[in-house]
Design an enzyme around this catalytic site. Structure first.
Site, PDB file in Angstrom:
ATOM      1  N   SER A   1      25.112  19.856  26.052  1.00 49.50           N
ATOM      2  CA  SER A   1      25.335  18.407  26.067  1.00 49.50           C
ATOM      3  C   SER A   1      26.775  18.080  26.443  1.00 49.50           C
ATOM      4  O   SER A   1      27.035  17.127  27.190  1.00 49.50           O
ATOM      5  CB  SER A   1      25.009  17.819  24.691  1.00 49.50           C
TER       6      SER A   1
ATOM      7  N   ASP B   1      22.403  14.331  22.315  1.00 48.92           N
ATOM      8  CA  ASP B   1      23.788  14.543  21.899  1.00 48.92           C
ATOM      9  C   ASP B   1      24.805  14.124  22.962  1.00 48.92           C
ATOM     10  O   ASP B   1      25.994  13.997  22.663  1.00 48.92           O
ATOM     11  CB  ASP B   1      24.048  16.020  21.572  1.00 48.92           C
TER      12      ASP B   1
ATOM     13  N   PRO C   1      28.715  29.496  22.648  1.00 43.69           N
ATOM     14  CA  PRO C   1      27.443  30.220  22.630  1.00 43.69           C
ATOM     15  C   PRO C   1      26.263  29.287  22.852  1.00 43.69           C
ATOM     16  O   PRO C   1      26.223  28.169  22.327  1.00 43.69           O
ATOM     17  CB  PRO C   1      27.406  30.829  21.219  1.00 43.69           C
TER      18      PRO C   1
ATOM     19  N   LEU D   1      25.806  24.108  18.672  1.00 39.42           N
ATOM     20  CA  LEU D   1      27.184  23.660  18.875  1.00 39.42           C
ATOM     21  C   LEU D   1      27.323  22.631  19.991  1.00 39.42           C
ATOM     22  O   LEU D   1      28.438  22.171  20.288  1.00 39.42           O
ATOM     23  CB  LEU D   1      28.080  24.863  19.162  1.00 39.42           C
ATOM     24  N   GLY D   2      26.221  22.273  20.623  1.00 38.78           N
ATOM     25  CA  GLY D   2      26.231  21.194  21.604  1.00 38.78           C
ATOM     26  C   GLY D   2      26.843  21.533  22.942  1.00 38.78           C
ATOM     27  O   GLY D   2      27.235  20.628  23.683  1.00 38.78           O
ATOM     28  N   GLY D   3      26.916  22.807  23.294  1.00 41.26           N
ATOM     29  CA  GLY D   3      27.575  23.189  24.537  1.00 41.26           C
ATOM     30  C   GLY D   3      26.953  22.580  25.781  1.00 41.26           C
ATOM     31  O   GLY D   3      27.665  22.054  26.641  1.00 41.26           O
TER      32      GLY D   3
ATOM     33  N   LYS E   1      30.832  20.876  19.208  1.00 41.27           N
ATOM     34  CA  LYS E   1      30.796  19.989  18.035  1.00 41.27           C
ATOM     35  C   LYS E   1      30.181  20.723  16.857  1.00 41.27           C
ATOM     36  O   LYS E   1      29.467  21.728  16.999  1.00 41.27           O
ATOM     37  CB  LYS E   1      30.003  18.714  18.335  1.00 41.27           C
TER      38      LYS E   1
END
Length: 292
Positions: free
Chosen positions: A101, A134, A92, A97-99, A8
């Site tokens: 979550s 998130d 990353p 970037l919310g990876g 995101k």
């Protein structure tokens, strides 16, 4: 079962102040993008949760968000079997970037689909919020307004698809905890923040205009991030901003070819050329629709 866990960006991110519970009150508009991790879940005869990941820096035990998500939804649904999870990381880590979550939300959705379990959406959102602020957003995807800690979600109409260049700078990481401390120090000098209605009116009336309260304190400490944002704008981005609390920076391009040319300018960094993802497509790819 294989699922994509999408990243995101925050189109607007306003930090209102510190709450009595120690968290910060936020007003933000999330937007999913096509950059994604891949989570593969399978049931096993052996009890317990086994995690494998392509990123050796990530924990494989209870500290891992995917592990915690599988455990939480399993206890809620009364599932007592074993689960093996393989996480292929592309987003990353610790770049705003919310990876993590998104991985957790994909694990929740995947477990419900894999086991055929049913959990009412309000309860599922409570479980998601307990994993991270998130995480509830990633049950919906697309574009959404988030308030409180960022865990109260209001889906918004999707905007037209746009091309995004995401630059993940080499050698620069921003601790979320530090970023919040930096922005908190600036809150005392700020004019009265806008009400929720003024915030919505501002963001909706300025579609295509991004804003992020973390940029001031983060850019003052990591000047190259501001330089990356400026370089994206100079090379044709309609808008550019810090992703979450950083350290990734994104630019919005109207012309995909121009986005590709711009990406070549950041050869020392990790660069991703992606597109925004509508809520309909998000749900279709995950085989999931968030309904009450």
């Amino acid at each position: 079962m294989r699922l994509r866990a999408f990243a995101k960006i925050n189109l607007c991110l306003h930090v209102m102040g510190k709450r009595p519970d120690g968290y910060h009150e936020l007003r933000t508009i999330f937007q999913t993008i096509s950059l994604h991790d891949t989570l593969t879940l399978s049931l096993t005869r052996e009890p317990g949760i086994a995690i494998e990941t392509t990123d050796p820096s990530l924990p494989r035990g209870p500290e891992n968000l995917v592990y915690r998500a599988i455990d939480a939804i399993g206890r809620e649904a009364g599932f007592r079997g074993g689960v093996h999870a393989h996480l292929e990381k592309k987003i990353p880590v610790a770049r705003g970037l919310g990876g993590g979550s998104s991985d957790a939300a994909a694990a929740l959705i995947g477990m419900l689909r894999l086991t055929g379990s049913k959990v009412p959406l309000p309860r599922l959102m409570e479980i998601a919020a307990g994993l991270g602020a998130d995480v509830p957003f990633f049950l919906f995807g697309g574009r959404a307004l988030a308030v409180n800690r960022g865990d109260e979600i209001y889906p918004l109409p999707d905007a037209r698809k746009q091309t995004i260049v995401v630059v993940s700078p080499k050698g620069i990481g921003v601790s979320t905890k530090d970023a919040y401390e930096w922005v908190s120090a600036e809150l005392t000098n700020r004019a009265e923040p806008p009400s929720i209605w003024r915030f919505c009116a501002l963001c909706w009336s300025r579609q295509g205009t991004v804003a992020n309260d973390f940029e001031g304190p983060v850019f003052s400490r990591h000047t190259r991030l501001g330089e990356i944002r400026d370089a994206l704008l100079q090379r044709g981005a309609a808008e550019a901003a810090l992703a979450g609390s950083g350290s990734a920076v994104f630019g919005i391009f109207r012309n995909p070819a121009q986005a590709r040319r711009t990406a070549r300018a950041f050869q020392e960094d990790s660069v991703f050329i992606v597109e925004t993802l509508s809520r309909e497509k998000y749900g279709r790819v995950l085989g999931w629709r968030a309904t009450g």
